[in-house]
Design a protein around this motif. Sequence first.
Motif, mmCIF file in Angstrom:
data_model
loop_
_atom_site.group_PDB
_atom_site.id
_atom_site.type_symbol
_atom_site.label_atom_id
_atom_site.label_comp_id
_atom_site.label_asym_id
_atom_site.label_seq_id
_atom_site.Cartn_x
_atom_site.Cartn_y
_atom_site.Cartn_z
ATOM 1 N N SER A 254 13.294 -21.743 -7.230
ATOM 2 C CA SER A 254 13.888 -20.964 -8.325
ATOM 3 C C SER A 254 13.241 -19.584 -8.445
ATOM 4 C CB SER A 254 13.755 -21.731 -9.642
ATOM 5 O OG SER A 254 12.405 -21.787 -10.074
ATOM 6 N N VAL A 255 12.031 -19.432 -7.915
ATOM 7 C CA VAL A 255 11.380 -18.121 -7.933
ATOM 8 C C VAL A 255 12.177 -17.130 -7.087
ATOM 9 C CG1 VAL A 255 9.308 -16.834 -7.274
ATOM 10 C CG2 VAL A 255 9.088 -19.099 -8.324
ATOM 11 N N HIS A 256 12.726 -17.611 -5.990
ATOM 12 C CA HIS A 256 13.335 -16.722 -4.992
ATOM 13 C C HIS A 256 14.853 -16.627 -5.109
ATOM 14 C CE1 HIS A 256 9.414 -16.519 -3.081
ATOM 15 N NE2 HIS A 256 9.354 -17.833 -3.152
ATOM 16 N N ILE A 257 15.471 -17.506 -5.921
ATOM 17 C CA ILE A 257 16.921 -17.429 -6.117
ATOM 18 C C ILE A 257 17.171 -16.531 -7.319
ATOM 19 C CG2 ILE A 257 19.040 -18.720 -6.537
ATOM 20 C CD1 ILE A 257 17.632 -21.186 -5.395
ATOM 21 N N GLY B 62 6.509 -12.229 -8.275
ATOM 22 C CA GLY B 62 7.524 -13.270 -8.378
ATOM 23 C C GLY B 62 8.506 -13.024 -9.495
ATOM 24 N N PHE B 63 8.557 -13.953 -10.459
ATOM 25 C CA PHE B 63 9.528 -13.881 -11.540
ATOM 26 C C PHE B 63 9.376 -12.612 -12.368
ATOM 27 C CE2 PHE B 63 10.476 -14.783 -16.050
ATOM 28 C CZ PHE B 63 11.837 -14.943 -15.946
ATOM 29 N N GLY B 64 8.116 -12.254 -12.650
ATOM 30 C CA GLY B 64 7.900 -11.038 -13.429
ATOM 31 C C GLY B 64 8.473 -9.824 -12.736
ATOM 32 N N TYR C 281 5.690 -17.215 -10.520
ATOM 33 C CA TYR C 281 6.115 -16.929 -11.888
ATOM 34 C C TYR C 281 5.088 -16.096 -12.648
ATOM 35 C CZ TYR C 281 10.433 -19.609 -12.133
ATOM 36 O OH TYR C 281 11.725 -20.041 -11.962
ATOM 37 N N ASP C 282 4.066 -15.654 -11.955
ATOM 38 C CA ASP C 282 3.083 -14.773 -12.580
ATOM 39 C C ASP C 282 3.766 -13.452 -12.959
ATOM 40 O OD1 ASP C 282 0.923 -12.540 -12.442
ATOM 41 O OD2 ASP C 282 -0.229 -14.405 -12.578
ATOM 42 N N PRO C 283 3.449 -12.871 -14.128
ATOM 43 C CA PRO C 283 4.106 -11.617 -14.545
ATOM 44 C C PRO C 283 3.921 -10.470 -13.570
ATOM 45 C CG PRO C 283 2.880 -12.582 -16.377
ATOM 46 C CD PRO C 283 2.515 -13.371 -15.144
#
Length: 281
Positions: A177-180, A270-272, A265-267
């Motif tokens: 889900s990090v990469h989609i 990745g997600f951040g 998912y670190d700000p």
Amino acid sequence: MSGAPLKRRGAAHALQALRAIVLRETLKFVQQTGRLVSALVRPLLWLAVFAAGFRNVFGVAIVAPYDTYVPYEVYIAPGLVGMVLLFNGMQSSLAMVYDREMGLMRLLLTAPLPRPWLLFSKLCATALLSVLQALVFVAVALLIGTDLPLHPLAAVHALLALAAGALMLGALGLLLSVHIRQLENFAGTMNFVIFPMYFLSSALYPLWKLQESGAEWVYQLARLNPFTHAVEWIRFALYGKDPGLAPWVVLGCGTVFFFLACWGYDPQRGFGGLTRRGDGA
């Protein structure tokens, strides 16, 4: 004020968040009745139709963990349990992408709790739903006549293997889900994950048959596939046999997947990073 009460309140807050996230995911699942049906239809079709068609063509010899010849539907039952875990783990990835697009994930990750704990709570919810769906499938498989061992100690070991496999595959879904970045990209990504993981494993055929047929590279890929080890752990546990290195591979891969998901998912990455790029677009 002493630090002990603060720590107790912090632990209580963390457990409250865990309960809330698990309850939310469970209630959402209960409201989506079609999700359980779709999770069961796929493996039951394989069990009732595919296995019946190959029963006399594809026999399974006396190899561990079996003490005698077994029908094909008995052999693939643990693999179909793994299928339930695999598809629900990937379904959780879709839910994460959806929550991220709707902004719910951003609200969750800004809660005053460590980010890895929030992700772990999501992972626990995914694993719980995976195990419950797998148990429903096992119950239905027994009702339609699949001969599975029902020894109490073996059942406890198999339940442990189920939970560990669900956590590993849920952690993989979390990592994906990090990469989609968008829901539209989900189907294509899953086609490169679900089907290779499932078919390049021991879920549908013993690995020695791959080697015997001369498909050496397929055999080696299946040996390296963590899903193979999840299925083998369940299979050996059902018969009360030693699963060898399978538990260590499953637990190790699950830990690595979860660590990488937390890193993603670190700000600062990745997600951040994805969020900032999306907001600036």
